[in-house]
Design an enzyme around this catalytic site. Structure first.
Site: not given
Ligand code: IMP
Length: 438
Positions: A16-18, A40, A314, A341
């Protein structure tokens, strides 16, 4: 010019950032509407890469006004640190506006997040440990502390005192953790108001005035559709509304103000944390077969699939058209940006999941029963790859090798939404714009 919502269509980290960086210059306001510093993304500033967690990416564009909406949860220490980092890099934060109604992540929220995960053991959600869930929990329970409370020392003290009278016994007796004193919390949090206080605003009024003046707003979603508290793979979700509807509730503009919904869709799928993931190509350490593990490792290394916030590797898997169709519906997508892609250039053949099979039944729609999703066997359609052809220099759809064009057209048809942007590399220029208009 229209207002647009950007949403993730998978489990977050779709790039999404890009895409946001690419189109920000067309908008007057860039607004975060949910989540917190669990998000992030990395933005490029000259030759340097900067990691943003709470800041709307509009901060990188001097002409845009970045806004943190009421639906966001804010860890003030993290926000101040991020602002200081940006100022050191020569990026001014003076235009930033913060909703007075956004909720504040308190120290005990972070304690509860970690302790709850520990208690869940093997069933843990795999949260980012930033206190996100417990903060939204207090918001829903009407016990939260908001940004506006920080502006008045007397009110803040009173709210902290009330909160601690409930939180301290739980911290001590249930989790065996240290309690907090009111002074301890106030001494840490009140000084942040020196920096944040002047930026606090009634953001709904700010944005509605902007809309009346014909300004354009970009609503920047964090996480993704399948992490949405209502529409995601509950309970393996985050605690906010990541779908397009959240843009209205998380900022205080009406849904009729939204003209376009741009879904960000990675050319394959990734997920961090626990929960079902039908097309996952498990790593050897997670029990994957040699074939699965090889595909998973290749997607991870080629796609650089490591968390911006946590650094975690991941989980990776093939493109899932069932998810793509579901995301198109729950978000009302008008356009799709297909990202990364180029990562698929490493494969001889490519798989796309078209349906799931479970208990002798075929599901070509997203099964809402968690147990079905956990046991779903993906039914794949295989397509030829374009291995060995570097597509990162392609700038038009026609520049892509035929097999890549066919892959894009196939998944476009499967989800029913036009793909109007295609990412072929990490740089802003490594993009094919094929129909997108801000
Ligand atoms: P929380 O948002 O820290 O409560 O995490 C809940 C779930 O959402 C977990 O599986 C996290 O890894 C996932 N998660 C939270 N923020 C992100 C993100 O920005 N990208 C991908 N997964 C996320």
């Amino acid at each position: 010019m229209p207002s647009t919502v950007i949403v993730g269509t998978q489990w977050g980290d779709e790039g999404k950032g890009k895409v946001t960086d690419l189109i920000t210059r067309d908008y007057d306001y860039v607004v975060r509407f949910q989540g917190g510093n669990n998000a992030g993304h990395t933005v490029k500033h000259g030759e340097r890469k900067l990691a943003l967690h709470l800041m709307p990416s509009g901060i990188m564009d001097e002409a845009a006004i970045p806004v943190i909406g009421n639906g966001v949860v804010i860890d003030p220490g993290v926000l101040v640190e991020e602002m200081e980092m940006l100022e050191r890099e020569g990026i001014s934060c003076k235009n930033l506006r913060i909703s007075c109604d956004a909720h504040v992540i308190m120290p005990y929220h972070k304690d509860f997040d970690g302790a709850d995960e520990k208690r869940l053991g093997a069933n843990k959600i795999g949260t980012t440990n930033r206190g996100i869930g417990p903060c939204y929990q207090d918001k829903a329970a009407r016990k939260g502390i908001r940004v506006q409370d920080l502006l008045d020392e007397k009110i803040f003290r009173l709210k902290v005192e009330t909160a601690l009278s409930q939180k301290n016994p739980i911290l001590e007796r249930i989790y065996g953790l240290d309690p907090y004193t009111v002074d301890q919390v106030c001494d840490e949090y009140l000084p942040y108001t020196r920096v944040l206080g002047p930026l606090v605003t009634e953001s709904s009024q700010l944005l509605n005035t902007a809309l009346r003046e014909g300004k354009n707003i970009l609503f920047e979603g964090a996480q993704g559709t399948l992490l949405d508290i209502d529409h995601g793979t509950y309970p393996y979700v985050t605690s906010s509304s990541c779908c397009a509807g959240g843009a209205a509730t998380g900022t205080g503009v009406g849904p009729t103000a939204i003209d376009k919904v741009l879904g960000i869709q990675k050319a394959y799928v990734t997920r961090v944390g626990g929960g079902p993931f039908p097309t996952e190509q498990r790593y050897a350490e997670d029990g994957g077969s040699p074939e699965e593990a090889a595909a998973g490792e290749l997607l991870c290394t080629e796609g650089q699939e490591f968390g911006t916030t946590t650094g975690r590797k991941r989980r990776c898997g093939w493109f899932d058209a069932v998810i793509a169709r579901y995301a198109a519906e729950v978000n009302g997508l008008t356009d799709v940006a297909l990202t990364k892609l180029d990562v698929l250039s490493a494969f001889d053949t490519l798989k796309v999941c078209v349906a799931y099979e479970c208990g002798g039944k075929v599901y070509d729609y997203f099964p809402m029963q968690q147990s079905v999703l956990f046991h779903a066997k993906p039914l794949y359609h295989e397509l030829p790859g374009w291995k060995g052809t570097d597509i990162s220099t392609c700038r038009s759809f026609e520049d892509l090798p035929e097999a890549a064009q066919a892959y894009v057209r196939y998944i476009e048809e499967a989800s029913g939404v036009p793909i109007s942007i295609i990412g072929v590399g990490p740089d802003r220029e490594q993009t094919i714009v094929c129909g997108w208009k801000s």
